[in-house]
Design a protein around this motif. Structure first.
Motif, PDB file in Angstrom:
ATOM      1  N   ARG A 311       0.863  -1.196   0.000  1.00 40.44           N
ATOM      2  CA  ARG A 311       0.000   0.000   0.000  1.00 40.44           C
ATOM      3  C   ARG A 311       0.887   1.229   0.000  1.00 40.44           C
ATOM      4  O   ARG A 311       1.744   1.396   0.874  1.00 40.44           O
ATOM      5  N   THR A 312       0.681   2.071  -0.987  1.00 43.82           N
ATOM      6  CA  THR A 312       1.549   3.236  -1.141  1.00 43.82           C
ATOM      7  C   THR A 312       0.811   4.538  -0.872  1.00 43.82           C
ATOM      8  O   THR A 312       1.324   5.614  -1.160  1.00 43.82           O
ATOM      9  N   THR A 313      -0.373   4.427  -0.321  1.00 45.43           N
ATOM     10  CA  THR A 313      -1.186   5.615  -0.063  1.00 45.43           C
ATOM     11  C   THR A 313      -0.405   6.658   0.723  1.00 45.43           C
ATOM     12  O   THR A 313      -0.466   7.849   0.433  1.00 45.43           O
ATOM     13  N   SER A 314       0.317   6.188   1.707  1.00 43.57           N
ATOM     14  CA  SER A 314       1.017   7.141   2.573  1.00 43.57           C
ATOM     15  C   SER A 314       2.489   6.803   2.716  1.00 43.57           C
ATOM     16  O   SER A 314       3.095   7.026   3.745  1.00 43.57           O
ATOM     17  N   ARG A 315       3.072   6.207   1.702  1.00 44.90           N
ATOM     18  CA  ARG A 315       4.524   5.990   1.742  1.00 44.90           C
ATOM     19  C   ARG A 315       5.073   5.959   0.324  1.00 44.90           C
ATOM     20  O   ARG A 315       4.379   5.553  -0.608  1.00 44.90           O
ATOM     21  N   THR A 316       6.302   6.421   0.195  1.00 41.64           N
ATOM     22  CA  THR A 316       6.991   6.326  -1.085  1.00 41.64           C
ATOM     23  C   THR A 316       8.022   5.220  -0.958  1.00 41.64           C
ATOM     24  O   THR A 316       8.963   5.321  -0.170  1.00 41.64           O
ATOM     25  N   PHE A 368       7.504 -16.243   5.133  1.00 45.14           N
ATOM     26  CA  PHE A 368       8.399 -15.120   4.831  1.00 45.14           C
ATOM     27  C   PHE A 368       7.884 -13.836   5.450  1.00 45.14           C
ATOM     28  O   PHE A 368       6.715 -13.742   5.848  1.00 45.14           O
ATOM     29  N   THR A 369       8.762 -12.885   5.566  1.00 48.56           N
ATOM     30  CA  THR A 369       8.383 -11.535   5.968  1.00 48.56           C
ATOM     31  C   THR A 369       8.784 -10.594   4.843  1.00 48.56           C
ATOM     32  O   THR A 369       9.565 -10.961   3.962  1.00 48.56           O
ATOM     33  N   VAL A 370       8.219  -9.415   4.872  1.00 48.74           N
ATOM     34  CA  VAL A 370       8.475  -8.451   3.795  1.00 48.74           C
ATOM     35  C   VAL A 370       9.020  -7.161   4.391  1.00 48.74           C
ATOM     36  O   VAL A 370       8.432  -6.615   5.335  1.00 48.74           O
ATOM     37  N   SER A 371      10.136  -6.700   3.870  1.00 45.85           N
ATOM     38  CA  SER A 371      10.703  -5.425   4.318  1.00 45.85           C
ATOM     39  C   SER A 371      10.469  -4.373   3.253  1.00 45.85           C
ATOM     40  O   SER A 371      10.809  -4.579   2.081  1.00 45.85           O
ATOM     41  N   VAL A 372       9.878  -3.293   3.665  1.00 45.79           N
ATOM     42  CA  VAL A 372       9.587  -2.201   2.743  1.00 45.79           C
ATOM     43  C   VAL A 372      10.463  -1.019   3.113  1.00 45.79           C
ATOM     44  O   VAL A 372      10.356  -0.468   4.216  1.00 45.79           O
ATOM     45  N   ALA A 373      11.346  -0.655   2.207  1.00 42.50           N
ATOM     46  CA  ALA A 373      12.218   0.492   2.435  1.00 42.50           C
ATOM     47  C   ALA A 373      11.601   1.713   1.768  1.00 42.50           C
ATOM     48  O   ALA A 373      11.175   1.648   0.618  1.00 42.50           O
ATOM     49  N   GLU A 374      11.520   2.781   2.538  1.00 38.95           N
ATOM     50  CA  GLU A 374      10.938   4.004   1.988  1.00 38.95           C
ATOM     51  C   GLU A 374      12.032   4.962   1.572  1.00 38.95           C
ATOM     52  O   GLU A 374      13.157   4.903   2.068  1.00 38.95           O
ATOM     53  N   SER A 375      11.682   5.853   0.704  1.00 41.10           N
ATOM     54  CA  SER A 375      12.701   6.756   0.185  1.00 41.10           C
ATOM     55  C   SER A 375      13.252   7.653   1.288  1.00 41.10           C
ATOM     56  O   SER A 375      14.373   8.126   1.200  1.00 41.10           O
ATOM     57  N   GLY A 376      12.483   7.837   2.324  1.00 41.00           N
ATOM     58  CA  GLY A 376      12.982   8.661   3.422  1.00 41.00           C
ATOM     59  C   GLY A 376      14.004   7.953   4.301  1.00 41.00           C
ATOM     60  O   GLY A 376      14.563   8.552   5.213  1.00 41.00           O
ATOM     61  N   GLY A 377      14.212   6.678   4.074  1.00 43.83           N
ATOM     62  CA  GLY A 377      15.201   5.961   4.873  1.00 43.83           C
ATOM     63  C   GLY A 377      14.597   4.964   5.839  1.00 43.83           C
ATOM     64  O   GLY A 377      15.300   4.116   6.387  1.00 43.83           O
TER      65      GLY A 377
END
Ligand code: HEM
Length: 965
Positions: A311-316, A368-377
Motif C-alpha cells: 500500500r503506497t497511499t502514505s509511503r513512497t 516469509f516476511t516483507v521489508s519495505v524500504a521508503e525513500s525517506g530511509g
C-alpha cells in the motif's frame, strides 16, 4: 489489518483494486458516477444502491431466519416488487465476480459501498462474510403507493425506526431517479429527459435532495408532480413521518455524510444470523499476490514466484525485499523484488513488486516476511501480525504440466512424499434457468493418480471435465494442504511433460503415453488408488492407471476447501511433515530418486518466528532496483521455466518450451467419455452455499470431498422457513396469555398449528392476496414483535373476516376481495411472534378466519306497493325525467315525511292537476308532463317513501305520476 491468508482476501482485492495493475474492474461499471454501460436514461451506481435496499427490504427481524442482504433478490425479480432492468443487470455484473470466495451478497453490499463512494459520498464501512440464499425470500419491499403507516411498519419489520427510515430513504434517493417506463403514475412518459426524472438536480451523492425538499424548488418526483394525485408521493410520506424534523437536519453536509455512512452501513449489515461478518475491511499494508511454488525439472529445485502488493497511499517505496524461512523454520534467505505495476482504489494506491527465486526442494520454504524500504530511509518489516506469511509446499500444482483441451482439464501436481493422495477440485459457474441472473456454483472432484517420484515429491495427475470454463476455478488439495483457486482460463492447450531425473523421467513419459492406450480397467485402478491412499499409497499406483481418469464425483462443498487450504500455518506444516517422514522412507522402495528424503530433518516446530513488526533499519537496504525496470520485472527475472509467473498461459508454455514437448501426449481426448457426470443439474442447486467459507475457515479443513450433507444445512437455512420442523424452538415465549381461545394451558407446544377456531372465528385456510388490492381492507393493525391470532381476532371484533399475514400484520374486513384464493396451509408458515404455537400467515399469505356464525342479515325490506289512487288522483305510471327539464317542473316540495297522500294533497292544494313522487322524499307538481318524459316499468318506481316504507315513492330520476281524476 487482517492476517493473511484471510477469508476476506478476494473481497479485499475486488474492493481496492479499481484500476491499474491486476485491477479487478468492479468499479469500472460505475465510473464515472453518471455512467451506465446500458445507454442513456440509466445510472448504474444508483441501480447498485437500490439493489442493496431491495435485497435487504424483505427482512423480518422478528423471525429466524430473517433474511437481509443475502442475494435472495436474484430469485425475486418476477414478484412484482422489483420492477426495472437495473436489478438483473446489476446482478449479472456481480455474477462475473462471483466465486467460491466472494458471495453475491457481499458484492451487493460492496455495490452500495462503491456506488456511494464513487459518486462522491462518504465511505460506508464494509465487512465480508455474507452467505447467499438459494431461493426467494418473502415479499415486502416498500412500494410507493403504500402510505406512511405502512412504511413505518415495514421499516420496523426490517429493524429500523422512523428516523432510520427517513435517513435511509434520503440517502438512497441522493442518486438516481424514477423511470417513466417503470412508474408511469409517478413520471408521465415523455415529460423527462430520457424518461428519467432525477430525484434532485445532480447525479452525485450529495444532500441536494434534502436541501431542495426543504427549500424548493422540488424536483423529486416522489414528492411533487403526478405522484401526488396518484398517491405515490412516497418521499413526502416518508419525510413527513416525523414532521420533516429529520430531513431538515440533512441540509447540513457534514451531518448528511455521517448519517448516510452510518445508516447505509446498518443497511448492508442487516444480514441473516448465519452470516457472520468480518471486521471492517481495511486494505493490507502488504499482501502477497499470486504466490506460486513450482517444482522444477529434476525435482530438486523449487521456484517461488509472485507479487508483493504494498500500500503506497502514505509511503513512497524505494525497495521491497522478502526474507524467508526454510521448511523447518530455519533461515532461508533474502529475495529482491522489482516493481511490476501500480494500482488504485477510491482512496488508496498500491504498488506490486514481483519476485522469482529458486531454492532446493529439501530446504524449501515455510514462511516469509516483507521489508519495505521508503525513500525517506525508513524500513519497515511486515510479519503478517507476527507469524510471517505462510507458504505450504506439501501440495503444489504444476501449471506448466497442466492444460485444458476439449473441455477436459488435465492437472498435474507435486505432492511431498508422505502426504496422502491429493484430490483435484473444480468449481464452475453453471447458469440458472428461469431468468435468474446469478449462476450456481458447482464443485466436482476427481481422484488423482500417482506417477513418478522425484526427490522429495510424488507427481500426481488427474483429469476432470469442465462444462463452463468461464470463471471456473480448480485446485489440488490433500488434507489441510491445498494449492487452489486457480483460473481454468490460465491453462494452455498443451501440457509440458515433467522432466524427472533420468530414470524417473522415462517412467513419466511412459505414464503419459500409456494414457492413450489405457483400457477401461483404469477406472478400477484409480479407485483402488483412492482407497489405499490413506495409508501406504505408493506402489500400486505408480504406472498403470496413469490416465488420471479418476472417477470424478461431484459434490457441493467447495468453498470450505478452498479457503482453508492456504490457512495451514507454517507450524502445522512443519509438524506434519516430520511426522510423516517415516512414511516417505518406507514407500521409497518403488521409485528411484527418492533417497533424498531430507524431510526427516525433523527440527519439528521451530519457534523462531520473528515477530518484529516494525524494526527500523537504516536506509541502505538490500537491493535498490526500484523503478527502473518497472513492468518488465516479471519477464526479466525468469529462469528456465518461468511459466508459473502469471496466468497468461501462452507465454508460460512457450517459455518452458524445449524439453521434448512430445506433442502427442498433450492431453487425451479419450477421457471426455468417462463418467464425469459432474454437471448433472441435481448437483447444482445446493452448491451456491459455498461461500460459507468466510466464516469458519479453520475448522472445516478436512472436509474437501465428502462434505455435501453438512453444507446443505447452511443453504436451506437462508430460504423461507419452509416446513415446520426447521424452526420450532418451543422454548422462548409460550402460549398466549389472552383468554378467549381454548388454547392449551400448561405445556409448551412442540409444533405450531393453524388453530381450527379462535372463537368466535373459524379457520378458513391459507389465502393469497389478490394482485392489486388487499384481501381484507377495512382495518389494518401491525404488531411485528408480538402478534398472535387472538390479538388479531380482538382487533377485528365485529368484522366477518380477519387474517394475519407476514407474522405481524392483521387485516379485518366484512368481505373477502375477489382474487384472494386458497393456498396450501403449509404456505402460511410464519410463526406468530407472540405465540409460538400458532402460524401467522407468510409473505403474501393470510391465515384467514371467518365468524363461525355470521349474524343473520336483516330480512330484506318488503317491497313497497304503489298506491293506485290518492285523494282523487289516479296513478298513471312511472316516468323518466327528461334530459334538460323536470317531468313536472311547476312546483317542488321535499320532506322526510313524504307519502303519496302528502304529495297529492300538496299539489292539489297548490292547484295543480298532476303530482309526482320521486326519490323517496321529493314531490313535484305541474299541469302537464314535459316532453321527453317516458313511461317505464313500475318496478323502477318502488323506492320506499321517506314517510312510509310500505309505499313506493318513485326512484332515482324516476317519477311516479298521479293525475286528477
Ligand atoms: C419508502 C421507501 C422507498 C420507496 C417507496 C422507494 C421507491 C422508489 C421508486 C418508486 C423508485 C423509482 C424506480 C424506477 O423508476 O426505476 C426508486 C428509486 C430509487 N431508490 Fe427508492 N424507495 C424507497 C427507499 C429507498 C431506500 C431506503 C434506498 C436506498 C438506501 C433507495 C434507493 C433508490 C435508488 C438509488 C433509486 C434510483 C434508481 C435508479 O435511478 O435507477 N430507495 N425508489
Amino acid at each position: 489489518v487482517p492476517t493473511w491468508p484471510n477469508a476476506i482476501d478476494e473481497l479485499e482485492d475486488v474492493m481496492f483494486l479499481n484500476t491499474g495493475y491486476k485491477s479487478r474492474g468492479f468499479s469500472s461499471h460505475i465510473t464515472p458516477c453518471s455512467f451506465s454501460e446500458f445507454g442513456p436514461g440509466r445510472q448504474t451506481a444508483a441501480e447498485w444502491l437500490r439493489v442493496g435496499f431491495h435485497d435487504m427490504a424483505t427482512t423480518n427481524v422478528f423471525f429466524e431466519p430473517h433474511g437481509g442482504i443475502d442475494g435472495s433478490l436474484a430469485f425475486e425479480l418476477q414478484n412484482g416488487e422489483n420492477v426495472g432492468t437495473g436489478f438483473a443487470s446489476s446482478l449479472t455484473i456481480y455474477s462475473g465476480h462471483y466465486n467460491s470466495r466472494l458471495s453475491v451478497a457481499d458484492m451487493i453490499a460492496l455495490g452500495v459501498h462503491a456506488s456511494v463512494r464513487g459518486c462522491g459520498g462518504p465511505v460506508v464501512p464494509m465487512r465480508g462474510g455474507r452467505i447467499d440464499a438459494t431461493a426467494a425470500g418473502p415479499i415486502g419491499v416498500p412500494q410507493p403507493q403504500n402510505g406512511q403507516g405502512t412504511f413505518v411498519n415495514q421499516f420496523a419489520r426490517m429493524g429500523f425506526g422512523i428516523v432510520d427510515m427517513i435517513q435511509m430513504t434520503a440517502c438512497g434517493h441522493a442518486i438516481g431517479g424514477v423511470h417513466a417506463a417503470n412508474n408511469p403514475l409517478i413520471v408521465a412518459p415523455g415529460t423527462a429527459p430520457d424518461d428519467y426524472q432525477l430525484f434532485d438536480t445532480t447525479l452525485e451523492f450529495d444532500n441536494k435532495l434534502a436541501i431542495q425538499y426543504v427549500n424548493g424548488p422540488i424536483s423529486d418526483p416522489l414528492t411533487v408532480g403526478i405522484s401526488v394525485r396518484n398517491t405515490r408521493n412516497s418521499d413526502f410520506a416518508v419525510f413527513t413521518a416525523d414532521k420533516n424534523v429529520t430531513i431538515k437536519t440533512l441540509q447540513n453536509v457534514g451531518t448528511f455524510n455521517t448519517v448516510c455512512s452510518n445508516i447505509l452501513q446498518k443497511m448492508i449489515e442487516t444480514v441473516p444470523p448465519e452470516s457472520v461478518l468480518s471486521d471492517v475491511i481495511a486494505p493490507y499494508e502488504v499482501k502477497p499476490s499470486g504466490i506460486q511454488l513450482t517444482l522444477l525439472a529434476g525435482g530438486s529445485q523449487i521456484k517461488f514466484s509472485g507479487d508483493i502488493r504494498v500500500r503506497t497511499t502514505s509511503r513512497t517505496v524505494s525497495s521491497v525485499s522478502i526474507t524467508y524461512k526454510d521448511r523447518n523454520g530455519g533461515t532461508g534467505g533474502t529475495i529482491t523484488t522489482t516493481l511490476a505495476g501500480t494500482a488504485n482504489g477510491f482512496d488508496d494506491s498500491f504498488a506490486f513488486y514481483s519476485f522469482n527465486k529458486t531454492f532446493p526442494a529439501t530446504s524449501s520454504i515455510s514462511s516469509f516476511t516483507v521489508s519495505v524500504a521508503e525513500s525517506g530511509g525508513l524500513t519497515t518489516t511486515f510479519s503478517n501480525n507476527g507469524a510471517g506469511f505462510p507458504v505450504q509446499d506439501s501440495v503444489i500444482v504444476l501449471l506448466p504440466q497442466s492444460c485444458s483441451t476439449n473441455r477436459n482439464l488435465q492437472i498435474t501436481a507435486a505432492v511431498r512424499t508422505g502426504t496422502p493422495a491429493p484430490t483435484l477440485t473444480l468449481t464452475q459457474k453453471i447458469p440458472r434457468a428461469g431468468g435468474i441472473p446469478v449462476p450456481a456454483l458447482s464443485t466436482s472432484t476427481a481422484t488423482m493418480t500417482k506417477g513418478v517420484t522425484v526427490g522429495e515429491y510424488e507427481i500426481y495427475s488427474g483429469t476432470i471435465a469442465v462444462s463452463s470454463p468461464t470463471g471456473a476455478k480448480f485446485g489440488v488439495s490433500s488434507g489441510s494442504f491445498a494449492d487452489d483457486f486457480k483460473d481454468v482460463e490460465w491453462l494452455g492447450g498443451t501440457c509440458t511433460p515433467f522432466e524427472g531425473s533420468s530414470s524417473s523421467s522415462s517412467s513419466m513419459s511412459s505414464t503419459a503415453s500409456s494414457s492413450t492406450s489405457s483400457t477401461p480397467s483404469s477406472t478400477i485402478s484409480s479407485l483402488s488408488t483412492l482407497s489405499s491412499s490413506a495409508s501406504t499409497s505408493s506402489s500400486s499406483t505408480v504406472s498403470s492407471s496413469s490416465t488420471t481418469k479418476s472417477s470424478s464425483t461431484s459434490t457441493t462443498s467447495s468453498a470450505t476447501t478452498l479457503s482453508t487450504s492456504t490457512l495451514s500455518t507454517s507450524s502445522t506444516t512443519l509438524s506434519t511433515s516430520t511426522s510423516k517422514s517415516s512414511v516417505s522412507t518406507t514407500s521409497s522402495s518403488s521409485t528411484s530418486s527418492s533417497s533424498l528424503s531430507s524431510s526427516t530433518s525433523k527440527s519439528s516446530t521451530s519457534t523462531t518466528s520473528s515477530s518484529s513488526t516494525s524494526s527500523i533499519v537504516s536506509s541502505s537496504s538490500t537491493s535498490k532496483s526500484s523503478t527502473s525496470t518497472t513492468s518488465t520485472a516479471s519477464t526479466s527475472s525468469s529462469t528456465p521455466s518461468s511459466s508459473t509467473k502469471k496466468p497468461s498461459t501462452t507465454s508460460a508454455s512457450t517459455s518452458t518450451s524445449s524439453p521434448s514437448s512430445s506433442s502427442s501426449s498433450t492431453s487425451r481426448p479419450l477421457t471426455s467419455t468417462t463418467g464425469t457426470s459432474s454437471t448433472s443439474p441435481s448437483s447444482f442447486s445446493s452448491s451456491t452455499l459455498s461461500t460459507s467459507t468466510l466464516t469458519s475457515s479453520t475448522s472445516k479443513s478436512s472436509i474437501t470431498t465428502s462434505s455435501a450433507p453438512s453444507s446443505s444445512t447452511l443453504g436451506t437455512s437462508t430460504a423461507k422457513p419452509s416446513t415446520s420442523t426447521t424452526i420450532t424452538n418451543p422454548s422462548t415465549s409460550k402460549p398466549s396469555t389472552t383468554s378467549t381461545s381454548s388454547s392449551s394451558t400448561t405445556t409448551a407446544p412442540s409444533t405450531p398449528t393453524h388453530p381450527s377456531t379462535i372463537p368466535p372465528y373459524t379457520f378458513q385456510g391459507c389465502y393469497t392476496e389478490p394482485p392489486n388490492t388487499r384481501a381484507l381492507s377495512q382495518k389494518i393493525t401491525f404488531d411485528y414483535p408480538a402478534m398472535t391470532l387472538d390479538k388479531c381476532a380482538a382487533s377485528c371484533a365485529g368484522y366477518v373476516f380477519w387474517g394475519v399475514e407476514y407474522g405481524g400484520e392483521c387485516y379485518c374486513g366484512n368481505t373477502l376481495s375477489p382474487g384472494s384464493n386458497p393456498a396450501p396451509d403449509s404456505d402460511c408458515n410464519f410463526i406468530c411472534p407472540g405465540d409460538k404455537s400458532q402460524y401467522c400467515g407468510a409473505g403474501n399469505r393470510l391465515s384467514l378466519y371467518r365468524l363461525t356464525n355470521p349474524p343473520s342479515p336483516p330480512p330484506p325490506p318488503a317491497k313497497p306497493t304503489i298506491p293506485a289512487t290518492s285523494n282523487g288522483y289516479n296513478y298513471t305510471g312511472c316516468h323518466t325525467e327528461p334530459p334538460n327539464i323536470r317531468a313536472l317542473p311547476a312546483a317542488l316540495y321535499a320532506s322526510d315525511e313524504l307519502t303519496v297522500d302528502l304529495c297529492v294533497s300538496y299539489c292539489k292544494t297548490a292547484g295543480y292537476t298532476m303530482a309526482g313522487v320521486e326519490y323517496a322524499r321529493e314531490c313535484w307538481c305541474a299541469n302537464s308532463l314535459s316532453a321527453g318524459s317516458e313511461l317505464v316499468g313500475d318496478d323502477e318506481c318502488d323506492m320506499q317513501c321517506a314517510g312510509d316504507a310500505g309505499e313506493g315513492c318513485g326512484g332515482g330520476n324516476r317519477v311516479g305520476v298521479y293525475v286528477r281524476n
